[in-house]
Design an enzyme around this catalytic site. Sequence first.
Site, PDB file in Angstrom:
ATOM      1  N   GLU A  17      38.371 -25.323  21.569  1.00  0.00           N
ATOM      2  CA  GLU A  17      39.308 -24.980  20.498  1.00  0.00           C
ATOM      3  C   GLU A  17      39.531 -26.188  19.607  1.00  0.00           C
ATOM      4  OE1 GLU A  17      42.748 -22.439  21.094  1.00  0.00           O
ATOM      5  OE2 GLU A  17      44.000 -24.045  20.266  1.00  0.00           O
ATOM      6  N   TYR A  49      45.161 -21.154  13.663  1.00  0.00           N
ATOM      7  CA  TYR A  49      45.816 -20.693  12.441  1.00  0.00           C
ATOM      8  C   TYR A  49      47.294 -20.986  12.597  1.00  0.00           C
ATOM      9  CZ  TYR A  49      47.266 -17.347   8.763  1.00  0.00           C
ATOM     10  OH  TYR A  49      47.794 -16.751   7.637  1.00  0.00           O
ATOM     11  N   ALA A  51      51.112 -20.709  11.377  1.00  0.00           N
ATOM     12  CA  ALA A  51      52.092 -20.019  10.530  1.00  0.00           C
ATOM     13  C   ALA A  51      53.286 -20.934  10.309  1.00  0.00           C
ATOM     14  CB  ALA A  51      52.527 -18.723  11.200  1.00  0.00           C
ATOM     15  N   ALA A 124      51.815  -9.688  18.972  1.00  0.00           N
ATOM     16  CA  ALA A 124      50.357  -9.653  18.825  1.00  0.00           C
ATOM     17  C   ALA A 124      49.800  -8.260  19.092  1.00  0.00           C
ATOM     18  CB  ALA A 124      49.715 -10.671  19.764  1.00  0.00           C
TER      19      ALA A 124
END
Length: 282
Positions: A17, A49, A51, A124
Site C-alpha cells: 500500500e 484516498y 477524505a 462502506a
Amino acid sequence: MRISDCFAAGVQPLSFETFPPKGDLPVDQARNVFAGLAPLDPAFVSVTYSAGGSGNSGRTVEVAQCAKDEFGLNAMAHLTCINATRESIQAQFDAMRGAGLENVLALRGDVPADQLVNHEFKYAVDLIPLAREAGFCVGAACYPEGHAACLDTVADMRHMVAKQSAGAQFFVSQLFFDNQAALRFLDRARHAGISVPITFGIMPFLSKSQITRMVFMCGASLPAPVVKLLARWEHDPAALRQAGIDYACQQFVDLAAQGVDGLHVYIMNQPDIAARVTEALR
C-alpha cells in the site's frame, strides 16, 4: 488484472500500500516509490484516498494510473464515501475507468472533525454495490481486533458479513501486531460465513510516536515483544526502525506459514520496507 483473480491462482499474493503525494507535491515522488516496487513484482499495489480536506484525494487516480501505465503494476484505487454524493462517486468511477483501473477498495473514510456528515453514504457497505454495478473488482476493509469505533466484536463481524453480502470480493485487514489475534479473527470470520479471500495487512513500527498514533487510531493492541523493543530502542531511532521492520518480517513469515490468503504491506512510501519483507518471505 482483477485482484480477485490473484487469489484464484492458488498462490499467496503479496501486495503493497502506498499513498499519493500530499498537496502540491509532484507525482514524481510516487514514481520514485513505484520504481522501487516494480522489481519486486507484487500482486497489486493500492493507492490511498484521503477524505476530509487532507489535500491528496484528487491524486489517487493519477498516481494509480502512473503505477499501472509507467511501471506495469496492478493498481487498486481506494475510495471513501463519507460526505460523498452519488454524483461525486460516479465522477470518481468515470475517472477510474478513464485511467484503465479495474480495482477499487471501498471505504467509509474518517468522519470530519466538524461532524458535518452527508448521510447519503453512511458506511462502506453503501458504496460496495455501486462499485460492483460500475464494473469494478471491489475489496473492503476488515479489522482483526475490531474497528476502533465499535466495541462489540459480534457487531463488527456482522458488518463484515454485510460487506460480503453487498458484493465485496476480498478483504484487506487493518494493521495489527499480534498474529494470534489475527488468526483467531480469521477463524471467527470463516465460522461467520466469510468465504472470500482475506489478505492481512501489517505496518512496521518505525518510531515511538508513530506506533502511539497507530494504536490510538486503529485500536491495535501492543503485545509484550513490541513493548520490550520500544523500551530497548526508544532512544536509538535507527535501531528502533530496524527492530520494527524485523518484527514485521517475522509476522509475515509466520502468517505465510499459517497459510493465510494473502499478505499486504503498509510501506509508508518507503520501498526498502517492501524489499525487506519480500526478501524475508523468499
